[in-house]
Design an enzyme around this catalytic site. Structure first.
Site, mmCIF file in Angstrom:
data_model
loop_
_atom_site.group_PDB
_atom_site.id
_atom_site.type_symbol
_atom_site.label_atom_id
_atom_site.label_comp_id
_atom_site.label_asym_id
_atom_site.label_seq_id
_atom_site.Cartn_x
_atom_site.Cartn_y
_atom_site.Cartn_z
ATOM 1 N N LYS A 4 12.851 -16.019 -8.761
ATOM 2 C CA LYS A 4 12.636 -15.075 -9.860
ATOM 3 C C LYS A 4 11.602 -15.627 -10.835
ATOM 4 C CE LYS A 4 13.885 -12.357 -8.410
ATOM 5 N NZ LYS A 4 14.417 -11.976 -7.203
ATOM 6 N N CYS A 24 0.822 -1.215 0.000
ATOM 7 C CA CYS A 24 0.000 0.000 0.000
ATOM 8 C C CYS A 24 0.854 1.262 0.000
ATOM 9 C CB CYS A 24 -0.871 0.034 1.234
ATOM 10 S SG CYS A 24 -1.872 -1.419 1.474
ATOM 11 N N GLU A 32 8.083 -15.595 -9.254
ATOM 12 C CA GLU A 32 7.547 -14.252 -9.034
ATOM 13 C C GLU A 32 6.960 -13.625 -10.289
ATOM 14 O OE1 GLU A 32 10.013 -11.979 -5.565
ATOM 15 O OE2 GLU A 32 11.137 -12.430 -7.371
ATOM 16 N N LYS A 87 6.368 -4.786 -3.524
ATOM 17 C CA LYS A 87 7.806 -4.513 -3.465
ATOM 18 C C LYS A 87 8.283 -4.461 -2.029
ATOM 19 C CE LYS A 87 11.820 -3.401 -5.069
ATOM 20 N NZ LYS A 87 12.585 -4.582 -5.496
#
Ligand code: G6P
Length: 612
Positions: A489, A2, A492, A607
């Site tokens: 990786k 957020c 994701e 992130k």
């Protein structure tokens, strides 16, 4: 995760808020919204989906006014929908207040029941809505907005970064923080509020970070910070060091690709000023520990999450190899709640790109609470972890925007190599051995550059991997964490299930998965265990599994055993992880591209994970 952006000043708020949200898009979210005050009129617009969708809604039905708050939401309580998007409004009749919130309110259920019984209407499934009603209730009791917020906060159990506006109190905006970052940006006749300085960096370099327990009241003229218990606080003004072009794509199709290509420089920047050739060692300015204290260390604990945890695993091999110190790598989320024994000869490091990961921060605080000096390896300058640690090492990798971390991993492994060298040279490592490590480090940028030049071959390998439903990533010794990182990786950004395993361990279960449709990616540069790895590859071949191998250029035997051979330069073992990870990053990138995935904004990911 957020994001919050707030603005109060003389310009139209909406475009500033939307531009700020765009700068936070990289963090991961699934809905977005704004609340803008025009005098005592408040307009709320919110939409599930991308910021673009919100922007289109604002084009059709503008929200005018020069004070407003905005949010990108990453769903926790209730799915992504227009209703569950922030801002949430509070009050029994006409909305008295609008709130955006990062974090989680753990006692929202009981608060909701209490507020519903008093006639406050709930419009969403979120935990946040209780905050809006609690503040509205306090406003109804005749409190001014700042006081109303401060009176509502003690009812909340959990974490929050909040921004609040009220049509009953136009011309002001309140922000509060407990466990979720919030920064005030100081402009000329205008103020900004954000969960990440990146959102407001184009407008001002002057910022004041709120600490836990603090709230701020912003008007167009000034701002005031108060602590829940200690009253008024004199703010500390910091400058953010932000390069305007650092977050642009620079001709690359995606941030992830740009950041993969930045890695030769990332390594150089992480080493800058830290290598002491005359002593064949490395030094760090910010550890705040005397040589004498470092020599006393008998054990190292590294706590982190995600990719940072993988970097820590490489660090384990490096520190054990170069400094002969036992190292334990902990998931920060586990460490913080375990009663892991720590003594005064244990060095505790947390590793975090963002410096805001809730569990990593929790691990740091737990170690601190137990009276242990804490150190952090962090990228984001001024982040909460950077500020709360007793000492540490910055990565100097610049902003990392791609959700799938790449250059931060390289910077972390570089710093850990330097740390292992430093700890080694304080102990058993000879000058000659130290110098060999320094020379190996010198060769990393060039070696990564050569791997980047092989991108066309990696693209071809991606075509073999892209149709797979599942893949195994295998590596031994120092390459085991590289295999884990390669698998992460792929998961994701391409959504292909991938598992990382120590190569030999494959026989104890995962080998059952091997068939013609399940490729295995071997991380197998030449090294002490190379012959054993070749035997493991034979075992996969015997079961008709296809093989993609990352190996040392000129390794004909490995090339012969593999369906696709991805060569890396012949470099010393200690730096091989930094070079071998690059083809795996590019492989995941190209697979995701072939599968049409949203590479910089992968589904469900954030992130910076600021909730537990
Ligand atoms: C999230 C990100 C990962 C990252 C992890 C830890 O899950 O998606 O890429 O590795 O958080 O983040 P940190 O900022 O603490 O390194």
């Amino acid at each position: 995760m957020c994001g919050i952006v707030g603005y109060i000043g003389t310009h139209e708020a909406s475009p500033i808020l939307v531009a700020g949200l765009r700068r936070l898009e990289y963090r991961g979210y699934d809905s977005a919204g704004v609340a803008v005050l025009d005098g005592d009129r408040m307009v709320v617009r919110k939409r599930a989906g991308r910021v673009r969708v919100l922007e289109e809604a604002l084009d059709r039905e503008p929200a005018t006014g020069s004070c407003g708050i905005s949010h990108t939401r990453w769903a926790t309580h209730g799915p992504a929908s227009d209703r569950n998007a922030h801002p949430h409004v509070g009050g029994r009749g006409e909305p008295a207040v609008a709130v955006v919130h990062n974090g989680v309110i753990e006692n929202h259920d009981s608060l909701r029941r209490e507020l519903e019984a008093e006639g406050f209407p709930f419009r969403s499934q979120t935990d946040t809505e209780v905050i809006a009603h609690l503040i509205a209730r306090e406003l109804g009791d005749g409190n001014e907005l700042f006081t109303a917020v401060q009176r509502a906060l003690p009812r909340l159990a959990g974490t929050y970064g909040l921004a609040v506006v009220s049509p009953r109190c136009p011309g002001e905006m309140i922000g509060s923080r407990l466990g979720s970052p919030l920064v005030v940006g100081l402009g000329d006749g205008e103020y900004f509020l954000a969960s990440d300085a990146m959102a407001i960096a184009p407008h001002t370099a002057q910022v004041a970070y709120l600490q836990d327990g603090e709230s701020v009241r912003l008007t167009t003229r000034d701002f005031e910070i108060r602590h829940q218990e200690h009253g008024s606080i004199t703010p500390r003004i910091d400058r953010i060091d932000w390069k305007p072009d650092a977050v642009e794509l620079g001709g690359h199709a995606h941030y992830m690709l740009k950041e993969i290509y930045e890695q030769p420089d990332t390594v150089i920047d992480a080493c800058r000023g830290r290598i002491r050739r005359d002593e064949a060692t490395a030094r760090f300015g910010g550890l705040n520990l005397a040589t004498r204290q470092l020599r006393r260390v008998r054990r190292v604990v590294l706590a982190a999450c995600g990719t940072s945890w993988h970097a820590a695993l490489v660090g384990e091999y490096l520190i054990e190899r170069l400094a002969h110190l036992p190292v334990e790598v902990e998931y920060a989320s586990e460490f913080r709640y375990r009663n892991a024994p720590l003594d005064d000869r244990t060095l505790v490091f947390v590793l975090s790109q963002s410096g805001e990961t809730a569990d990593t921060l929790g691990a740091l605080r737990e170690a601190k609470r137990r009276g242990h000096p804490t150190l952090a390896i962090v990228n984001t300058v001024g982040s909460t972890i950077a500020r709360e640690a007793d000492g540490g090492i910055y990565l100097h990798a610049g902003s990392e925007v791609g959700v799938a971390s790449t250059k931060a991993f390289s910077a972390q492994v570089t710093v850990l190599t330097l740390l292992a060298l430093h700890l080694g040279r304080l102990r058993n490592l000879s000058f000659g051995e130290g110098m060999a490590v320094v020379e190996a480090i010198d060769s990393i940028p060039g070696a990564i550059g050569r791997v980047l030049a092989t991108e066309p071959a990696i693209k071809a390998a991606a075509e073999r991997l892209a149709p797979a439903r599942s893949a195994l990533y295998l590596g031994r010794d120092i390459h085991f964490p590289v295999a884990l990182e390669g698998a992460l990786k792929l998961k994701e950004i391409s959504y292909i299930h991938a598992e990382g395993y120590p190569t030999a361990e494959m026989k104890h279960g995962p080998i059952a998965l091997i068939d013609r449709e399940t490729p295995s990616v071997f991380v197998a540069p030449r090294g002490s265990l190379h012959a054993k790895t070749l035997s493991n590859i034979e075992e996969v071949r015997a079961r008709h599994g296809s093989i993609i191998a990352v190996g040392t250029e000129g390794d004909d035997e490995l090339a012969r055993l593999s369906d696709v051979f991805l060569p890396i330069p012949d470099v010393p073992e200690v730096i091989q992880p930094l070079v071998a990870v690059v083809p795996l990053q590019l492989l995941a990138y190209h697979v995701a591209l072939l599968r049409g995935c949203d590479i910089d904004k992968p589904r469900n990911l954030a992130k910076s994970v600021t909730v537990e």
